[in-house]
Design a protein around this motif. Structure first.
Motif, mmCIF file in Angstrom:
data_model
loop_
_atom_site.group_PDB
_atom_site.id
_atom_site.type_symbol
_atom_site.label_atom_id
_atom_site.label_comp_id
_atom_site.label_asym_id
_atom_site.label_seq_id
_atom_site.Cartn_x
_atom_site.Cartn_y
_atom_site.Cartn_z
ATOM 1 N N LEU A 135 -13.376 -3.420 3.622
ATOM 2 C CA LEU A 135 -11.949 -3.305 3.347
ATOM 3 C C LEU A 135 -11.450 -1.883 3.542
ATOM 4 O O LEU A 135 -12.136 -0.916 3.208
ATOM 5 C CB LEU A 135 -11.642 -3.718 1.903
ATOM 6 C CG LEU A 135 -11.879 -5.162 1.484
ATOM 7 C CD1 LEU A 135 -11.429 -5.359 0.050
ATOM 8 C CD2 LEU A 135 -11.170 -6.119 2.408
ATOM 9 N N THR A 136 -10.240 -1.786 4.082
ATOM 10 C CA THR A 136 -9.439 -0.575 4.026
ATOM 11 C C THR A 136 -8.116 -0.983 3.412
ATOM 12 O O THR A 136 -7.421 -1.849 3.947
ATOM 13 C CB THR A 136 -9.207 0.037 5.418
ATOM 14 O OG1 THR A 136 -10.472 0.344 6.023
ATOM 15 C CG2 THR A 136 -8.378 1.307 5.303
ATOM 16 N N VAL A 137 -7.769 -0.407 2.268
ATOM 17 C CA VAL A 137 -6.588 -0.821 1.509
ATOM 18 C C VAL A 137 -5.658 0.373 1.345
ATOM 19 O O VAL A 137 -5.938 1.286 0.551
ATOM 20 C CB VAL A 137 -6.978 -1.383 0.123
ATOM 21 C CG1 VAL A 137 -5.741 -1.794 -0.659
ATOM 22 C CG2 VAL A 137 -7.940 -2.565 0.283
ATOM 23 N N GLN A 138 -4.569 0.392 2.104
ATOM 24 C CA GLN A 138 -3.561 1.450 1.988
ATOM 25 C C GLN A 138 -2.490 0.915 1.042
ATOM 26 O O GLN A 138 -1.670 0.097 1.413
ATOM 27 C CB GLN A 138 -2.997 1.798 3.366
ATOM 28 C CG GLN A 138 -2.003 2.954 3.366
ATOM 29 C CD GLN A 138 -0.568 2.478 3.232
ATOM 30 O OE1 GLN A 138 -0.109 1.638 3.999
ATOM 31 N NE2 GLN A 138 0.139 3.015 2.238
ATOM 32 N N HIS A 139 -2.528 1.391 -0.214
ATOM 33 C CA HIS A 139 -1.681 0.779 -1.239
ATOM 34 C C HIS A 139 -0.406 1.556 -1.535
ATOM 35 O O HIS A 139 0.406 1.131 -2.356
ATOM 36 C CB HIS A 139 -2.479 0.555 -2.524
ATOM 37 C CG HIS A 139 -3.094 1.801 -3.113
ATOM 38 N ND1 HIS A 139 -2.389 2.657 -3.924
ATOM 39 C CD2 HIS A 139 -4.347 2.314 -3.005
ATOM 40 C CE1 HIS A 139 -3.182 3.644 -4.307
ATOM 41 N NE2 HIS A 139 -4.383 3.469 -3.753
ATOM 42 N N GLY A 140 -0.186 2.688 -0.883
ATOM 43 C CA GLY A 140 1.074 3.398 -1.019
ATOM 44 C C GLY A 140 1.381 3.792 -2.450
ATOM 45 O O GLY A 140 0.533 4.329 -3.173
ATOM 46 N N HIS A 141 2.613 3.491 -2.891
ATOM 47 C CA HIS A 141 3.059 3.851 -4.236
ATOM 48 C C HIS A 141 2.733 2.778 -5.269
ATOM 49 O O HIS A 141 3.183 2.852 -6.406
ATOM 50 C CB HIS A 141 4.557 4.137 -4.221
ATOM 51 C CG HIS A 141 4.907 5.367 -3.449
ATOM 52 N ND1 HIS A 141 4.832 6.633 -3.982
ATOM 53 C CD2 HIS A 141 5.304 5.532 -2.157
ATOM 54 C CE1 HIS A 141 5.194 7.523 -3.074
ATOM 55 N NE2 HIS A 141 5.488 6.882 -1.965
#
Length: 224
Positions: A61-67
């Motif tokens: 997994l690569t999880v770009q969750h931002g704010h």
């Protein structure tokens, strides 16, 4: 179950791109990208978090969750630099993202039919409904796999685990004519939506500065 249609950037049957390097047999790479908007997107992050807890699969997994708050998922980071995001898109077998036009176009450029969950302003996920309108039009055209419920997302991910090639589209970064045609098609969809919605100014176009007629982009970053 019947999966989403696999199409090329011109709406024709797509060809499956080469297998991603570094992904072993039985191990799929999944990218979740919620973009850079300042509104949290807790709903999508929670749905993927819950799905991952139930999924019996070997995943990277690569999880770009931002704010949004940092989820209990491996590979979670708030933001990715441009080069890192491009590398993650190139490596991914499955891409799950919000309804930002830039993210969607980049996913398709890298050969993935994105699984799209648009932000809902009624839930405090965005300032307006342009992601919903945009994603629904692209979904109807077969350019994204649109998921607007937890169940639809789970079904799409289950289909992707069973056969990731159903989310493959023609990937040829050198095919500039095809890429320009895809961008133009998306642009026409956006223009049509704005014209039909109201007389409000398109969110991606500049407002003039008082007195000089120059533009200022109040919508910077919304589409990513």
């Amino acid at each position: 179950m019947t999966g989403p249609a696999v199409r090329s950037d011109l709406g024709e049957p797509g060809r499956v791109p080469r297998q991603r390097d570094g992904v072993g047999a039985g191990c799929l790479a999944l990218l979740l990208a919620v973009g850079t908007d300042t509104h949290p997107f807790e709903r999508l992050v929670r749905w993927v978090e819950e799905w991952h807890g139930d999924a019996a699969a070997d995943l990277r997994l690569t999880v770009q969750h931002g704010h949004t708050r940092s989820p209990a998922l491996p590979g979670a980071v708030p933001f990715l630099p441009h080069d890192a995001l491009q590398a993650a898109l190139a490596d991914a077998d499955l891409v799950v993202c919000h309804g930002g036009p830039a993210t969607i176009l980049e996913a398709r450029r890298h050969g993935r039919l994105p699984i799209v969950v648009p932000r809902d302003p009624a839930r405090g996920e965005h300032v307006d409904d342009h992601q919903q309108l945009f994603a629904r039009r692209l979904g109807a055209a077969g350019l994204v796999a649109l998921c607007e419920s937890r169940e639809a997302l789970r079904d799409a991910l289950a289909a992707g685990l069973a056969d990731p090639t159903r989310y493959a589209v023609a990937a040829d970064p050198g095919a500039r004519a095809a890429q320009r045609a895809a961008v133009a098609r998306v642009g026409r969809i956006v223009d049509d939506l704005v014209a039909a919605a109201s007389c409000r100014r398109p969110w991606w176009r500049p407002w003039p500065k008082p007195g000089d007629g120059a533009g200022r982009d109040h919508g910077a970053g919304r589409g990513r």
